[in-house]
Scaffold this motif. Structure first.
Motif, PDB file in Angstrom:
ATOM      1  N   ALA A 120      -6.453  -6.136  12.352  1.00 22.49           N
ATOM      2  CA  ALA A 120      -7.159  -6.532  11.140  1.00 22.49           C
ATOM      3  C   ALA A 120      -6.708  -7.884  10.585  1.00 22.49           C
ATOM      4  CB  ALA A 120      -6.989  -5.458  10.072  1.00 22.49           C
ATOM      5  N   SER A 121      -6.195  -8.770  11.445  1.00 18.05           N
ATOM      6  CA  SER A 121      -5.823 -10.103  10.952  1.00 18.05           C
ATOM      7  C   SER A 121      -7.080 -10.883  10.584  1.00 18.05           C
ATOM      8  CB  SER A 121      -5.021 -10.859  12.015  1.00 18.05           C
ATOM      9  OG  SER A 121      -5.790 -11.020  13.186  1.00 18.05           O
ATOM     10  N   MET A 122      -6.984 -11.725   9.555  1.00 11.96           N
ATOM     11  CA  MET A 122      -8.148 -12.462   9.066  1.00 11.96           C
ATOM     12  C   MET A 122      -8.450 -13.664   9.947  1.00 11.96           C
ATOM     13  SD  MET A 122      -7.645 -12.448   4.914  1.00 11.96           S
ATOM     14  CE  MET A 122      -9.320 -13.021   4.662  1.00 11.96           C
ATOM     15  N   VAL A 123      -9.741 -13.849  10.228  1.00  9.35           N
ATOM     16  CA  VAL A 123     -10.198 -15.029  10.968  1.00  9.35           C
ATOM     17  C   VAL A 123     -11.381 -15.629  10.230  1.00  9.35           C
ATOM     18  CG1 VAL A 123      -9.394 -14.190  13.220  1.00  9.35           C
ATOM     19  CG2 VAL A 123     -11.706 -13.623  12.442  1.00  9.35           C
ATOM     20  N   ASP A 124     -11.642 -16.924  10.493  1.00  9.69           N
ATOM     21  CA  ASP A 124     -12.781 -17.569   9.852  1.00  9.69           C
ATOM     22  C   ASP A 124     -14.043 -17.354  10.671  1.00  9.69           C
ATOM     23  OD1 ASP A 124     -12.615 -19.296  12.027  1.00  9.69           O
ATOM     24  OD2 ASP A 124     -11.600 -20.882  10.913  1.00  9.69           O
ATOM     25  N   GLY A 125     -15.117 -18.015  10.279  1.00 11.30           N
ATOM     26  CA  GLY A 125     -16.398 -17.831  10.956  1.00 11.30           C
ATOM     27  C   GLY A 125     -16.400 -18.274  12.399  1.00 11.30           C
ATOM     28  N   LYS A 134      -2.631 -17.149   0.326  1.00 11.20           N
ATOM     29  CA  LYS A 134      -3.174 -16.304  -0.730  1.00 11.20           C
ATOM     30  C   LYS A 134      -4.170 -15.295  -0.180  1.00 11.20           C
ATOM     31  CE  LYS A 134      -2.623 -19.686  -4.470  1.00 11.20           C
ATOM     32  NZ  LYS A 134      -3.309 -20.486  -5.511  1.00 11.20           N
ATOM     33  N   MET A 135      -5.043 -15.749   0.725  1.00 12.66           N
ATOM     34  CA  MET A 135      -6.023 -14.841   1.324  1.00 12.66           C
ATOM     35  C   MET A 135      -5.329 -13.770   2.165  1.00 12.66           C
ATOM     36  SD  MET A 135      -9.103 -15.498   0.381  1.00 12.66           S
ATOM     37  CE  MET A 135      -9.987 -14.565   1.634  1.00 12.66           C
ATOM     38  N   ILE A 136      -4.331 -14.189   2.923  1.00 14.01           N
ATOM     39  CA  ILE A 136      -3.592 -13.238   3.764  1.00 14.01           C
ATOM     40  C   ILE A 136      -2.896 -12.200   2.897  1.00 14.01           C
ATOM     41  CG2 ILE A 136      -1.683 -12.993   5.394  1.00 14.01           C
ATOM     42  CD1 ILE A 136      -2.418 -15.771   6.483  1.00 14.01           C
ATOM     43  N   ALA A 137      -2.233 -12.670   1.806  1.00  9.32           N
ATOM     44  CA  ALA A 137      -1.523 -11.754   0.913  1.00  9.32           C
ATOM     45  C   ALA A 137      -2.494 -10.775   0.249  1.00  9.32           C
ATOM     46  CB  ALA A 137      -0.768 -12.549  -0.148  1.00  9.32           C
ATOM     47  N   TRP A 138      -3.683 -11.281  -0.150  1.00 10.68           N
ATOM     48  CA  TRP A 138      -4.674 -10.404  -0.775  1.00 10.68           C
ATOM     49  C   TRP A 138      -5.136  -9.312   0.182  1.00 10.68           C
ATOM     50  CZ3 TRP A 138      -9.859  -9.747   0.678  1.00 10.68           C
ATOM     51  CH2 TRP A 138     -10.634  -8.975  -0.207  1.00 10.68           C
ATOM     52  N   TRP A 139      -5.490  -9.705   1.404  1.00 14.60           N
ATOM     53  CA  TRP A 139      -5.982  -8.747   2.387  1.00 14.60           C
ATOM     54  C   TRP A 139      -4.884  -7.765   2.796  1.00 14.60           C
ATOM     55  CZ3 TRP A 139      -9.825  -6.202   3.733  1.00 14.60           C
ATOM     56  CH2 TRP A 139     -10.033  -5.698   5.022  1.00 14.60           C
ATOM     57  N   LYS A 140      -3.672  -8.264   2.905  1.00 15.72           N
ATOM     58  CA  LYS A 140      -2.525  -7.415   3.268  1.00 15.72           C
ATOM     59  C   LYS A 140      -2.291  -6.345   2.204  1.00 15.72           C
ATOM     60  CE  LYS A 140       2.356  -8.014   4.569  1.00 15.72           C
ATOM     61  NZ  LYS A 140       3.424  -9.020   4.757  1.00 15.72           N
ATOM     62  N   ASP A 162      -0.791  -8.841   9.338  1.00 16.20           N
ATOM     63  CA  ASP A 162       0.166  -9.944   9.281  1.00 16.20           C
ATOM     64  C   ASP A 162       0.799 -10.181  10.652  1.00 16.20           C
ATOM     65  OD1 ASP A 162       2.015 -11.846   8.664  1.00 16.20           O
ATOM     66  OD2 ASP A 162       2.856 -10.804   6.929  1.00 16.20           O
ATOM     67  N   LEU A 163       0.489 -11.310  11.245  1.00 17.86           N
ATOM     68  CA  LEU A 163       1.047 -11.640  12.565  1.00 17.86           C
ATOM     69  C   LEU A 163       2.548 -11.882  12.504  1.00 17.86           C
ATOM     70  CD1 LEU A 163      -1.743 -14.068  13.841  1.00 17.86           C
ATOM     71  CD2 LEU A 163      -1.146 -11.876  14.861  1.00 17.86           C
ATOM     72  N   LYS A 164       3.069 -12.329  11.373  1.00 21.07           N
ATOM     73  CA  LYS A 164       4.477 -12.709  11.277  1.00 21.07           C
ATOM     74  C   LYS A 164       5.396 -11.533  10.969  1.00 21.07           C
ATOM     75  CE  LYS A 164       3.218 -17.345   9.649  1.00 21.07           C
ATOM     76  NZ  LYS A 164       3.344 -18.332   8.532  1.00 21.07           N
ATOM     77  N   MET A 165       4.813 -10.418  10.582  1.00 21.80           N
ATOM     78  CA  MET A 165       5.602  -9.273  10.117  1.00 21.80           C
ATOM     79  C   MET A 165       6.146  -8.449  11.281  1.00 21.80           C
ATOM     80  SD  MET A 165       4.267  -6.404   7.424  1.00 21.80           S
ATOM     81  CE  MET A 165       5.335  -5.100   6.819  1.00 21.80           C
ATOM     82  N   GLU A 177       6.563  -6.919  16.976  1.00 17.72           N
ATOM     83  CA  GLU A 177       7.311  -8.153  16.791  1.00 17.72           C
ATOM     84  C   GLU A 177       6.418  -9.220  16.166  1.00 17.72           C
ATOM     85  OE1 GLU A 177      10.422  -8.253  17.266  1.00 17.72           O
ATOM     86  OE2 GLU A 177      10.806  -6.496  18.535  1.00 17.72           O
ATOM     87  N   ALA A 178       7.047 -10.290  15.674  1.00 13.35           N
ATOM     88  CA  ALA A 178       6.296 -11.405  15.110  1.00 13.35           C
ATOM     89  C   ALA A 178       5.400 -12.005  16.184  1.00 13.35           C
ATOM     90  CB  ALA A 178       7.252 -12.465  14.570  1.00 13.35           C
ATOM     91  N   GLY A 179       4.162 -12.309  15.811  1.00 15.94           N
ATOM     92  CA  GLY A 179       3.196 -12.848  16.751  1.00 15.94           C
ATOM     93  C   GLY A 179       2.303 -11.785  17.361  1.00 15.94           C
ATOM     94  N   GLU A 180       2.634 -10.512  17.146  1.00 12.57           N
ATOM     95  CA  GLU A 180       1.826  -9.403  17.649  1.00 12.57           C
ATOM     96  C   GLU A 180       1.016  -8.804  16.496  1.00 12.57           C
ATOM     97  OE1 GLU A 180       4.943  -7.938  21.154  1.00 12.57           O
ATOM     98  OE2 GLU A 180       4.658  -6.729  19.345  1.00 12.57           O
ATOM     99  N   ILE A 181       0.057  -7.982  16.854  1.00 14.41           N
ATOM    100  CA  ILE A 181      -0.771  -7.318  15.864  1.00 14.41           C
ATOM    101  C   ILE A 181      -0.866  -5.844  16.243  1.00 14.41           C
ATOM    102  CG2 ILE A 181      -3.070  -7.484  16.901  1.00 14.41           C
ATOM    103  CD1 ILE A 181      -2.205  -8.499  13.315  1.00 14.41           C
ATOM    104  N   ILE A 182      -0.982  -4.981  15.246  1.00  9.81           N
ATOM    105  CA  ILE A 182      -1.013  -3.545  15.510  1.00  9.81           C
ATOM    106  C   ILE A 182      -2.444  -3.080  15.733  1.00  9.81           C
ATOM    107  CG2 ILE A 182      -0.582  -1.249  14.556  1.00  9.81           C
ATOM    108  CD1 ILE A 182       1.793  -2.383  13.068  1.00  9.81           C
TER     109      ILE A 182
END
Length: 438
Positions: A120-125, A134-140, A162-165, A177-182
């Motif tokens: 569920a990481s955010m991407v643009d169009g 701010k957008m990442i923190a809101w969505w997170k 969050d990719l960095k988490m 790990e950082a750089g991965e997504i669940i």
């Protein structure tokens, strides 16, 4: 132990005991498919309104979506949270990105074999990762809040965005790990509490929730909603824009056909209709469309030196952009359509150049001798005639030939009045004479 919660349409029985008597109330099944956008939000609002009107006992959300707009997912999430009817998300395929957020807002989550929840990481169009903190923190925070509200670990929901988490998941023996997504499979989701059951059919989900499969209503899209889905697909939208642009402009520059203008306006109507039913276009886009067409039609009859045409074209373009899913979504389609329309317009303008509107501003008639037009008298017929000088020729003056007087000029020298003169030549409006013996 069986937990009973009294509901307006019957009783909600904890699915922990499937041997209990079936709950009272019909089941309302709503498909959550394709991209998450305003059209889906409108569809979901209609579904929840109908479910509440019929006093359904359970809402099943059949989810299979790659995600979409997070603002629309937030609206759908609020629909799910605010309804008094129990909800269960049945993930038949993917609940990716914003789709996972919708599933997390349901009371229960059931997954089919081979399905997935997360990523569920955010991407643009354009599909590029969003960098705005701010957008990442809101969505997170939205994902974490939805998970916590149903008793699920918020760290996993945060790790989906969050990719960095870094997230520890000892239940499945994994560490993000950082750089991965669940992204969780059904078995993994079941172990970490992000799924309550694995099932392979909607009926199995309904029975597990304690409801009868004999009173199930499957929500379907109306004809206009299906048509809107077709009309707003990228290929069809590009084709409609091409026909609209080419048809209207061809009718303006080569008036009199009628067919291109009718096809162009019809294409624009279908474009705005599709986006309106899908929930993309508001009433202001229809107003811009009407103003644009009216201005272009007025350009045919009112001399405005192109001002009305420019205003009309600008109004149409703004309306087209505002009616679309997003600016980036329509930019490619509009660019392709405009380029193809330009080629078609040039071809038509060349083929029908004799009928173009530009002919109104170009003098087409040529006034020639062959057509009987003689703007200046042909004085070559005077050559050789002998007449009399009326005034002194010094060297210019007036002479008379065959009863008509002309302004003449001598070849040199002076000639007194009353002398005989002969026309040697003419040069435009000049008549050259010389003195002759009487």
């Amino acid at each position: 132990m069986i937990i009973l919660i009294l509901m307006s349409a019957g009783m909600y029985v904890s699915p922990g005991n499937t041997a209990a008597a079936a709950n009272i109330g019909s089941v309302y099944v709503i498909p959550v498919e394709h991209q998450i956008e305003r059209g889906l939000t409108s569809f979901m609002k209609r579904g929840f309104a109908e479910a509440e009107k019929m006093e359904a006992g359970l809402i099943v959300l059949e989810i299979n979506t790659p995600g979409g707009r997070v603002d629309q997912a937030d609206e759908i999430g609020n629909l799910i949270k605010n309804t008094k009817i129990p909800t269960v998300a049945f993930i038949r395929g993917d609940a990716a990105s914003a789709g996972s957020f919708i599933a997390l807002n349901a009371d229960k989550i059931v997954m089919a074999e081979g399905s997935m929840i997360g990523a569920a990481s955010m991407v643009d169009g354009m599909g590029n990762p969003v960098e705005d903190p701010k957008m990442i923190a809101w969505w997170k925070s939205k994902m974490a809040s939805a998970a916590e509200s149903k008793g699920r670990q918020k760290e996993i929901a945060q790790g989906m965005t969050d990719l960095k988490m870094k997230v520890e998941m000892p239940e499945i023996g994994k560490t993000k790990e950082a750089g991965e997504i669940i992204a969780l499979s059904p078995d993994e989701a079941l172990k970490v509490g992000y799924a309550d059951k694995i099932a392979n059919s909607t009926n199995e989900v309904i029975e597990w929730m304690g409801y009868s499969t004999n009173d199930v209503f499957h929500m379907e899209r109306t004809f206009s909603e299906k048509l809107a889905t077709f009309l707003t697909s990228p290929g069809v939208m590009t084709l409609l824009l091409f026909i609209g642009i080419a048809g209207v402009i061809i009718e303006v520059i080569v008036p009199g056909f009628g067919v291109p203008g009718i096809l162009g306006i019809a294409a624009f109507v279908l474009y705005f209709f599709g986006n309106s039913v899908a929930g993309f276009a508001g009433s202001e886009t229809w107003l811009l469309f009407i103003i644009g067409i009216a201005m272009l039609l007025m350009e045919l009859f009112v001399p405005s030196f192109g001002i009305l045409g420019i205003i009309g074209s600008a109004s149409l373009i703004v309306g087209v952009v505002r009616a679309a899913y997003s600016t980036s979504h329509v930019a490619l389609s509009l660019g392709i359509a405009a380029a193809c329309a330009l080629v078609a317009i040039i071809v038509v303008a060349v083929v029908f150049k004799e009928r173009g509107i530009w002919n109104k501003f170009i003098l087409q008639e040529s006034l020639t001798k062959e057509q009987g037009y003689i703007p200046i008298e042909d004085r070559d017929t005077l050559i050789g005639l002998v007449g009399t000088s009326v005034t002194p020729l010094r060297p210019s003056g007036t002479a008379e030939f065959e009863g008509r007087r002309f302004d003449v000029v001598t070849v040199g020298g002076f000639i007194d009045p009353g002398r005989a003169v002969r026309v040697l030549k003419t040069d435009g409006t000049r008549i050259v004479v010389e003195e002759v013996e009487a």
